[in-house]
Write a protein that holds these residues in place. Structure first.
Motif, PDB file in Angstrom:
ATOM      1  N   HIS A 121      -0.711   8.865  -6.795  1.00 57.79           N
ATOM      2  CA  HIS A 121       0.391   9.822  -6.876  1.00 57.79           C
ATOM      3  C   HIS A 121       1.515   9.404  -5.929  1.00 57.79           C
ATOM      4  O   HIS A 121       1.257   8.884  -4.845  1.00 57.79           O
ATOM      5  CB  HIS A 121      -0.116  11.224  -6.503  1.00 57.79           C
ATOM      6  CG  HIS A 121       0.835  12.315  -6.878  1.00 57.79           C
ATOM      7  ND1 HIS A 121       1.911  12.658  -6.083  1.00 57.79           N
ATOM      8  CD2 HIS A 121       0.891  13.129  -7.970  1.00 57.79           C
ATOM      9  CE1 HIS A 121       2.575  13.643  -6.657  1.00 57.79           C
ATOM     10  NE2 HIS A 121       1.977  13.948  -7.799  1.00 57.79           N
ATOM     11  N   ALA A 160       1.293  -1.053   2.008  1.00 61.96           N
ATOM     12  CA  ALA A 160       1.007   0.386   1.938  1.00 61.96           C
ATOM     13  C   ALA A 160       0.226   0.736   0.669  1.00 61.96           C
ATOM     14  O   ALA A 160      -0.755   1.481   0.716  1.00 61.96           O
ATOM     15  CB  ALA A 160       2.310   1.185   1.994  1.00 61.96           C
ATOM     16  N   ILE A 169       4.064   7.545  -0.641  1.00 56.61           N
ATOM     17  CA  ILE A 169       5.031   7.770   0.435  1.00 56.61           C
ATOM     18  C   ILE A 169       4.312   8.028   1.756  1.00 56.61           C
ATOM     19  O   ILE A 169       4.700   7.507   2.810  1.00 56.61           O
ATOM     20  CB  ILE A 169       5.956   8.954   0.069  1.00 56.61           C
ATOM     21  CG1 ILE A 169       6.831   8.576  -1.136  1.00 56.61           C
ATOM     22  CG2 ILE A 169       6.827   9.336   1.260  1.00 56.61           C
ATOM     23  CD1 ILE A 169       7.679   9.712  -1.651  1.00 56.61           C
ATOM     24  N   LEU A 170       3.252   8.827   1.730  1.00 58.09           N
ATOM     25  CA  LEU A 170       2.478   9.076   2.949  1.00 58.09           C
ATOM     26  C   LEU A 170       1.870   7.782   3.475  1.00 58.09           C
ATOM     27  O   LEU A 170       1.816   7.553   4.695  1.00 58.09           O
ATOM     28  CB  LEU A 170       1.388  10.103   2.672  1.00 58.09           C
ATOM     29  CG  LEU A 170       1.850  11.551   2.438  1.00 58.09           C
ATOM     30  CD1 LEU A 170       0.663  12.442   2.104  1.00 58.09           C
ATOM     31  CD2 LEU A 170       2.584  12.084   3.669  1.00 58.09           C
ATOM     32  N   ALA A 171       1.402   6.912   2.560  1.00 56.52           N
ATOM     33  CA  ALA A 171       0.841   5.629   2.977  1.00 56.52           C
ATOM     34  C   ALA A 171       1.907   4.758   3.634  1.00 56.52           C
ATOM     35  O   ALA A 171       1.648   4.087   4.644  1.00 56.52           O
ATOM     36  CB  ALA A 171       0.231   4.901   1.776  1.00 56.52           C
ATOM     37  N   LEU A 217       4.615   5.799   5.235  1.00 53.39           N
ATOM     38  CA  LEU A 217       4.935   6.373   6.545  1.00 53.39           C
ATOM     39  C   LEU A 217       3.803   6.127   7.545  1.00 53.39           C
ATOM     40  O   LEU A 217       4.050   5.754   8.703  1.00 53.39           O
ATOM     41  CB  LEU A 217       5.202   7.872   6.402  1.00 53.39           C
ATOM     42  CG  LEU A 217       6.422   8.263   5.553  1.00 53.39           C
ATOM     43  CD1 LEU A 217       6.503   9.770   5.407  1.00 53.39           C
ATOM     44  CD2 LEU A 217       7.698   7.701   6.153  1.00 53.39           C
ATOM     45  N   PHE A 218       2.557   6.323   7.105  1.00 50.62           N
ATOM     46  CA  PHE A 218       1.419   6.213   8.020  1.00 50.62           C
ATOM     47  C   PHE A 218       1.179   4.768   8.437  1.00 50.62           C
ATOM     48  O   PHE A 218       1.183   4.435   9.631  1.00 50.62           O
ATOM     49  CB  PHE A 218       0.171   6.797   7.364  1.00 50.62           C
ATOM     50  CG  PHE A 218      -1.069   6.676   8.209  1.00 50.62           C
ATOM     51  CD1 PHE A 218      -1.267   7.516   9.296  1.00 50.62           C
ATOM     52  CD2 PHE A 218      -2.028   5.710   7.930  1.00 50.62           C
ATOM     53  CE1 PHE A 218      -2.407   7.402  10.082  1.00 50.62           C
ATOM     54  CE2 PHE A 218      -3.167   5.590   8.712  1.00 50.62           C
ATOM     55  CZ  PHE A 218      -3.356   6.434   9.793  1.00 50.62           C
ATOM     56  N   ALA A 261      -3.554   2.061   0.545  1.00 49.70           N
ATOM     57  CA  ALA A 261      -3.863   3.353  -0.072  1.00 49.70           C
ATOM     58  C   ALA A 261      -4.930   3.184  -1.154  1.00 49.70           C
ATOM     59  O   ALA A 261      -5.824   4.024  -1.307  1.00 49.70           O
ATOM     60  CB  ALA A 261      -2.594   3.968  -0.668  1.00 49.70           C
ATOM     61  N   ILE A 309       3.287  11.016  -3.921  1.00 47.69           N
ATOM     62  CA  ILE A 309       3.162  11.617  -2.590  1.00 47.69           C
ATOM     63  C   ILE A 309       2.238  10.786  -1.714  1.00 47.69           C
ATOM     64  O   ILE A 309       2.529  10.522  -0.535  1.00 47.69           O
ATOM     65  CB  ILE A 309       2.648  13.067  -2.702  1.00 47.69           C
ATOM     66  CG1 ILE A 309       3.709  13.954  -3.352  1.00 47.69           C
ATOM     67  CG2 ILE A 309       2.265  13.613  -1.322  1.00 47.69           C
ATOM     68  CD1 ILE A 309       3.280  15.391  -3.524  1.00 47.69           C
ATOM     69  N   PHE A 310       1.119  10.312  -2.285  1.00 48.24           N
ATOM     70  CA  PHE A 310       0.182   9.505  -1.515  1.00 48.24           C
ATOM     71  C   PHE A 310       0.795   8.152  -1.148  1.00 48.24           C
ATOM     72  O   PHE A 310       0.543   7.608  -0.072  1.00 48.24           O
ATOM     73  CB  PHE A 310      -1.110   9.310  -2.294  1.00 48.24           C
ATOM     74  CG  PHE A 310      -1.874  10.579  -2.526  1.00 48.24           C
ATOM     75  CD1 PHE A 310      -2.204  11.403  -1.463  1.00 48.24           C
ATOM     76  CD2 PHE A 310      -2.246  10.970  -3.793  1.00 48.24           C
ATOM     77  CE1 PHE A 310      -2.906  12.579  -1.655  1.00 48.24           C
ATOM     78  CE2 PHE A 310      -2.951  12.148  -4.007  1.00 48.24           C
ATOM     79  CZ  PHE A 310      -3.277  12.953  -2.926  1.00 48.24           C
TER      80      PHE A 310
END
Length: 359
Positions: free
Chosen positions: A308, A331, A313-315, A317-318, A335, A310-311
Motif C-alpha cells: 500500500h 525502502a 511512504i512510511l518505509a 521515512l523510517f 518493506a 502508505i506503507f
C-alpha cells in the motif's frame, strides 16, 4: 502480565528456525546501522553487481568462463560510464552554474508575483498572509542555502575519499561478480544449521532485490529521457539538468515527484510566465508522472507495488531516517522484507484450553 509476555515469547520463538531468522535480522540491521559509512563502498559495489549479474550470467551461459564474462561486462560498464561523463557532465556543469547564477533573479520574480496577489485578488488574499508567506519562505531558503554550503564544503574535504571509492568500488564489483559462488558458499559455512526460514526469506528477497535494482535503473532512464525530450521540445531552459532531476526523483517514491515539480514549475514560470506554454508544459509533465506511476511502475515492480502507498511512504521515512540515501533507495525492498518475514514466520496454532477438562 509477565506470564502473558513469557507465554507469547514461548509460542512465537519455539521454532529454532524462527530464532535464527530473528538473530540474523537483528545482526544485519545493527551492522548496517553502526557500520553504514564504512560499508558504503561495499553497498555501492553490491548494487552495481546485482545490476550487472544478468549480462554476466548470460555470457556465462554461452560457454564463456565467468572470469572472462566479468571482465567483458566490467569493461563495457566502465566504458559506458566514461562516455556519460565525457558527453553529459560538461552540459550538466554549465546548466547548473547558470541556474545558480540566475536563481536570485528567479526568486525575485516569484517574490514580486506573490506580493502582487493582494492587489489582483483582494477578496481571496490578504497582505498579512502574503507577508507571512514571504518571510517564512526567506527563512527556509536561508536554511537550505546554509545546508547546501556546508554540504559543498564537506564534500570538498572528501575528494580523496571519492577517489578511493572510484578505485575500491570497481575492484569490489569485479570480485563480487567473478567469485559469486565461492563467496556465497563461504558465507553459508558460518550460518547456523536451523536456517530454513532464513533461506526461504533470502530466496524471496534475492529475486526482489535483483528485479528492483534493474527496474529502478530502467525507470530512471525512461523517465529522465522522456522528461528531457519533453522539456527540449518546449524549449525549456536547463532541460538536461531538469530531466536528470526528474529521472533521479523516482528514487524516492511519491515524495520525489512532488519535490522535483517545484524547480520545473519555477523555471517554466520565470521563462514564460503563467501563459499557455507554461500550462501545456505542466500538463505534459503531469502526463509523464501519471504514466510512470500507473503504467511503468506496475510493469517493472509487479510484486513490490502490492504494498500500500502508505506503507511505502512510511518505509521511505523510517529507513531513510535510519540509513540515509541507502534507506531511501532500498525502502521498497526493505518493506517487502518485512512483509516476507511476517508471511514466513511460523504462527502457532491456538492451544485448546478445554481439551484437558473434556478428557
Amino acid at each position: 502480565m509477565k506470564s502473558l509476555v513469557l507465554d507469547w515469547f514461548r509460542r512465537r520463538f519455539s521454532d529454532p528456525n524462527a530464532i535464527t531468522l530473528f538473530l540474523l535480522l537483528v545482526f544485519g540491521f545493527l551492522a548496517i546501522y553502526l557500520l553504514g559509512n564504512v560499508m558504503a563502498p561495499l553497498l555501492v559495489a553490491l548494487v552495481l553487481a546485482y545490476l550487472l549479474e544478468w549480462p554476466v550470467q548470460k555470457l556465462a551461459n554461452l560457454k564463456m568462463s565467468r572470469t572472462l564474462a566479468t571482465v567483458v561486462v566490467m569493461l563495457l560498464f566502465i566504458g559506458l560510464c566514461l562516455m556519460i561523463m565525457v558527453f553529459l557532465l560538461p552540459t550538466l556543469w554549465t546548466q547548473t552554474s547558470n541556474l545558480v547564477k540566475e536563481l536570485p533573479n528567479m526568486l525575485d520574480h516569484v517574490r514580486s508575483f506573490v506580493l502582487e496577489l493582494p492587489d489582483r485578488y483582494p477578496s481571496l488574499v490578504q497582505p498579512e498572509q502574503v507577508k507571512t508567506l514571504v518571510d517564512e519562505s526567506q527563512k527556509t531558503l536561508i536554511t537550505w542555502a546554509q545546508t547546501a554550503l556546508g554540504f559543498t564544503v564537506g564534500s570538498l574535504g572528501n575528494v580523496v575519499a571519492i577517489l578511493i571509492y572510484l578505485i575500491l568500488v570497481p575492484l569490489l564489483m569485479f570480485f563480487l561478480l567473478k567469485d559469486k559462488q565461492s563467496l556465497v558458499g563461504g558465507l553459508q559455512r558460518f550460518m547456523p544449521r536451523n536456517r530454513k526460514l532464513a533461506q526461504q526469506v533470502w530466496h524471496e528477497m534475492n529475486v526482489q532485490i535483483v528485479n528492483y535494482i534493474r527496474g529502478k535503473v530502467l525507470e530512471i532512464i525512461v523517465v529522465g529521457v522522456a522528461s528531457y525530450i519533453t522539456f527540449a521540445i518546449f524549449g525549456l531552459r536547463y532541460s538536461v539538468l531538469l530531466g536528470l532531476a526528474v529521472g533521479l526523483s523516482v528514487l524516492i517514491p511519491y515524495i520525489g515527484a512532488v519535490v522535483v515539480t517545484i524547480p520545473v514549475a519555477l523555471v517554466a514560470a520565470v521563462q514564460w510566465g503563467l501563459d499557455s506554454t507554461f500550462i501545456y508544459l505542466m500538463v505534459a509533465y503531469g502526463v509523464i508522472q501519471a504514466l510512470d506511476g500507473n503504467v511503468l511502475v506496475p510493469i517493472l515492480f509487479s510484486e513490490a507495488v502490492n504494498l500500500h502507498p502508505i506503507f511505502i511512504i512510511l518505509a521511505v521515512l523510517f529507513f531513510g531516517g535510519i540509513w540515509g540515501f541507502w534507506g531511501v533507495f532500498f525502502a521498497i525492498p526493505l518493506a517487502t522484507l518485512v512483509k516476507a518475514v511476517l508471511n514466513a514466520w511460523p504462527i502457532p496454532e491456538p492451544e485448546e484450553s478445554g481439551a484437558g477438562e473434556a478428557a
